[in-house]
Motif scaffolding. Sequence first.
Motif, PDB file in Angstrom:
ATOM      1  N   HIS A 243       0.819  -1.211   0.000  1.00 17.79           N
ATOM      2  CA  HIS A 243       0.000   0.000   0.000  1.00 17.79           C
ATOM      3  C   HIS A 243       0.859   1.270   0.000  1.00 17.79           C
ATOM      4  N   ALA A 244       2.031   1.203   0.604  1.00 15.21           N
ATOM      5  CA  ALA A 244       2.902   2.383   0.660  1.00 15.21           C
ATOM      6  C   ALA A 244       3.569   2.661  -0.677  1.00 15.21           C
ATOM      7  N   PHE A 245       3.896   1.616  -1.429  1.00 10.48           N
ATOM      8  CA  PHE A 245       4.672   1.823  -2.651  1.00 10.48           C
ATOM      9  C   PHE A 245       3.858   1.683  -3.936  1.00 10.48           C
ATOM     10  N   ILE A 246       2.579   1.335  -3.842  1.00 10.58           N
ATOM     11  CA  ILE A 246       1.699   1.387  -5.022  1.00 10.58           C
ATOM     12  C   ILE A 246       1.641   2.806  -5.605  1.00 10.58           C
ATOM     13  N   PRO A 247       1.607   3.849  -4.746  1.00 14.34           N
ATOM     14  CA  PRO A 247       1.544   5.209  -5.305  1.00 14.34           C
ATOM     15  C   PRO A 247       2.715   5.572  -6.206  1.00 14.34           C
ATOM     16  N   PHE A 248       3.873   4.954  -5.989  1.00 13.35           N
ATOM     17  CA  PHE A 248       5.072   5.353  -6.725  1.00 13.35           C
ATOM     18  C   PHE A 248       4.886   5.221  -8.233  1.00 13.35           C
ATOM     19  N   PRO A 249       4.623   3.999  -8.766  1.00 16.50           N
ATOM     20  CA  PRO A 249       4.491   3.888 -10.233  1.00 16.50           C
ATOM     21  C   PRO A 249       3.282   4.643 -10.782  1.00 16.50           C
ATOM     22  N   LEU A 250       2.181   4.675 -10.012  1.00 15.22           N
ATOM     23  CA  LEU A 250       0.987   5.363 -10.491  1.00 15.22           C
ATOM     24  C   LEU A 250       1.231   6.868 -10.623  1.00 15.22           C
ATOM     25  N   ALA A 251       1.826   7.461  -9.584  1.00 14.80           N
ATOM     26  CA  ALA A 251       2.099   8.898  -9.614  1.00 14.80           C
ATOM     27  C   ALA A 251       3.178   9.228 -10.647  1.00 14.80           C
ATOM     28  N   TYR A 252       4.141   8.342 -10.795  1.00 10.32           N
ATOM     29  CA  TYR A 252       5.217   8.565 -11.777  1.00 10.32           C
ATOM     30  C   TYR A 252       4.634   8.643 -13.187  1.00 10.32           C
ATOM     31  N   ILE A 253       3.791   7.685 -13.536  1.00  9.41           N
ATOM     32  CA  ILE A 253       3.162   7.668 -14.863  1.00  9.41           C
ATOM     33  C   ILE A 253       2.272   8.897 -15.044  1.00  9.41           C
ATOM     34  N   PHE A 254       1.534   9.252 -13.993  1.00  8.38           N
ATOM     35  CA  PHE A 254       0.627  10.401 -14.055  1.00  8.38           C
ATOM     36  C   PHE A 254       1.397  11.683 -14.365  1.00  8.38           C
ATOM     37  N   PHE A 255       2.459  11.946 -13.611  1.00  4.66           N
ATOM     38  CA  PHE A 255       3.185  13.200 -13.789  1.00  4.66           C
ATOM     39  C   PHE A 255       4.040  13.209 -15.053  1.00  4.66           C
ATOM     40  N   ARG A 256       4.564  12.075 -15.447  1.00  3.72           N
ATOM     41  CA  ARG A 256       5.303  12.026 -16.709  1.00  3.72           C
ATOM     42  C   ARG A 256       4.370  12.328 -17.874  1.00  3.72           C
ATOM     43  N   SER A 257       3.125  11.888 -17.766  1.00  2.19           N
ATOM     44  CA  SER A 257       2.133  12.199 -18.797  1.00  2.19           C
ATOM     45  C   SER A 257       1.740  13.672 -18.727  1.00  2.19           C
TER      46      SER A 257
ATOM     47  N   LEU B 151      -2.974  16.015  -7.110  1.00  2.00           N
ATOM     48  CA  LEU B 151      -2.704  15.021  -6.078  1.00  2.00           C
ATOM     49  C   LEU B 151      -3.983  14.297  -5.651  1.00  2.00           C
ATOM     50  N   SER B 152      -5.109  15.008  -5.679  1.00  4.57           N
ATOM     51  CA  SER B 152      -6.391  14.361  -5.347  1.00  4.57           C
ATOM     52  C   SER B 152      -6.754  13.308  -6.388  1.00  4.57           C
ATOM     53  N   LEU B 153      -6.488  13.600  -7.656  1.00  4.25           N
ATOM     54  CA  LEU B 153      -6.737  12.615  -8.713  1.00  4.25           C
ATOM     55  C   LEU B 153      -5.862  11.387  -8.540  1.00  4.25           C
ATOM     56  N   ILE B 154      -4.595  11.617  -8.171  1.00  2.74           N
ATOM     57  CA  ILE B 154      -3.682  10.492  -7.941  1.00  2.74           C
ATOM     58  C   ILE B 154      -4.163   9.654  -6.763  1.00  2.74           C
ATOM     59  N   ILE B 155      -4.572  10.319  -5.681  1.00  3.32           N
ATOM     60  CA  ILE B 155      -5.068   9.603  -4.502  1.00  3.32           C
ATOM     61  C   ILE B 155      -6.298   8.769  -4.861  1.00  3.32           C
ATOM     62  N   LEU B 156      -7.182   9.336  -5.684  1.00  2.00           N
ATOM     63  CA  LEU B 156      -8.365   8.590  -6.127  1.00  2.00           C
ATOM     64  C   LEU B 156      -7.962   7.347  -6.927  1.00  2.00           C
ATOM     65  N   ILE B 157      -7.011   7.500  -7.838  1.00  2.00           N
ATOM     66  CA  ILE B 157      -6.531   6.368  -8.637  1.00  2.00           C
ATOM     67  C   ILE B 157      -5.910   5.295  -7.745  1.00  2.00           C
ATOM     68  N   ILE B 158      -5.129   5.739  -6.754  1.00  2.00           N
ATOM     69  CA  ILE B 158      -4.497   4.797  -5.821  1.00  2.00           C
ATOM     70  C   ILE B 158      -5.559   4.027  -5.051  1.00  2.00           C
ATOM     71  N   GLY B 159      -6.611   4.737  -4.595  1.00  2.00           N
ATOM     72  CA  GLY B 159      -7.693   4.074  -3.870  1.00  2.00           C
ATOM     73  C   GLY B 159      -8.390   3.018  -4.717  1.00  2.00           C
ATOM     74  N   ILE B 160      -8.601   3.338  -5.999  1.00  2.00           N
ATOM     75  CA  ILE B 160      -9.239   2.371  -6.903  1.00  2.00           C
ATOM     76  C   ILE B 160      -8.350   1.148  -7.103  1.00  2.00           C
ATOM     77  N   VAL B 161      -7.055   1.368  -7.283  1.00  2.00           N
ATOM     78  CA  VAL B 161      -6.121   0.248  -7.457  1.00  2.00           C
ATOM     79  C   VAL B 161      -6.053  -0.602  -6.191  1.00  2.00           C
ATOM     80  N   ASN B 162      -6.051   0.048  -5.036  1.00  2.00           N
ATOM     81  CA  ASN B 162      -6.062  -0.701  -3.770  1.00  2.00           C
ATOM     82  C   ASN B 162      -7.287  -1.607  -3.678  1.00  2.00           C
ATOM     83  N   PHE B 163      -8.412  -1.123  -4.185  1.00  2.00           N
ATOM     84  CA  PHE B 163      -9.624  -1.942  -4.196  1.00  2.00           C
ATOM     85  C   PHE B 163      -9.472  -3.126  -5.160  1.00  2.00           C
TER      86      PHE B 163
END
Length: 291
Positions: free
Chosen positions: A65-79, A99-111
Amino acid sequence: MKLNPTKIITYLKEPYPYYYNNQGRLILVLTLISLLGFCFSYFFEPFIVNTAEHKIKSIYILIIHAFIPFPLAYIFFRSLNRYIKDETGWTLGKEILSLSLIILIIGIVNFLIRDFIYTNPDNWSFRYFWEEIRNTFLVGFLLLVIVLPLNLERLINKHKTSITKIVDRRLPTSSDYIYSVKDALSNELFELKAENFLFAKVEGNYTEVFTSSDEGIHKKLVRVTLKELEEQLKYNPQIYKTHRSYLVHLNTITAISGNAQGYQLQLKNCPYTVPVSRSHIKKFNAVYAQL
């Protein structure tokens, strides 16, 4: 205390640094956020968990859960970097929204990965979907509501303090030297009188050159890169690159103000402002104080 919507909107429009256009810095920021997320969950245990449902050890779940944000946020900001042409337009509101959009994406992936972590037969229920989204935003709350505003105020105060250290000076007499600037597309030359030059700004594959005269402010679009223009004007020590997208005639500066992104320069009889990026502030202070 009653909230004032106008003040909130104004606050959200405050300029804010765009940290993500440098890959090394982006990786560092995301690594720190992942480590903070892990430490927050490990030491404070903010959520009630049923260890009987765990398919893997709790420590591994925290790491996931701590490191899932890394690749998701990386792809988001590179785009996102492909669409950010002028980072001076980045604001606190845009930072919070991103950052709110990234947090939402992370929550969906966690689900979506619950079946790999938990044995609960209701993993795919709306209840757990909402729970993952809620828990992810609770962890991100610290970043969105506390860290960002504190960092904004810190940077503003830092730059305001830095401004007071610049030596006050009178404007020196401008040189009447005339430059011949070459347009790379047409190979034509146009004359640029040094005392009339205000600033230049990148505009796509072109550079906008702003000059002043008794008739007002003039803008000329030239097919030349800012680097090429800087090279052609390099013999004038008063023409300085304050930002990767701006050149300015230091002699035309009449006032300097600070925000979280750096400085904003007011120019003589000019309605536009020119930014000094955070990375250029130290050198700018030294150069400006010596004029």
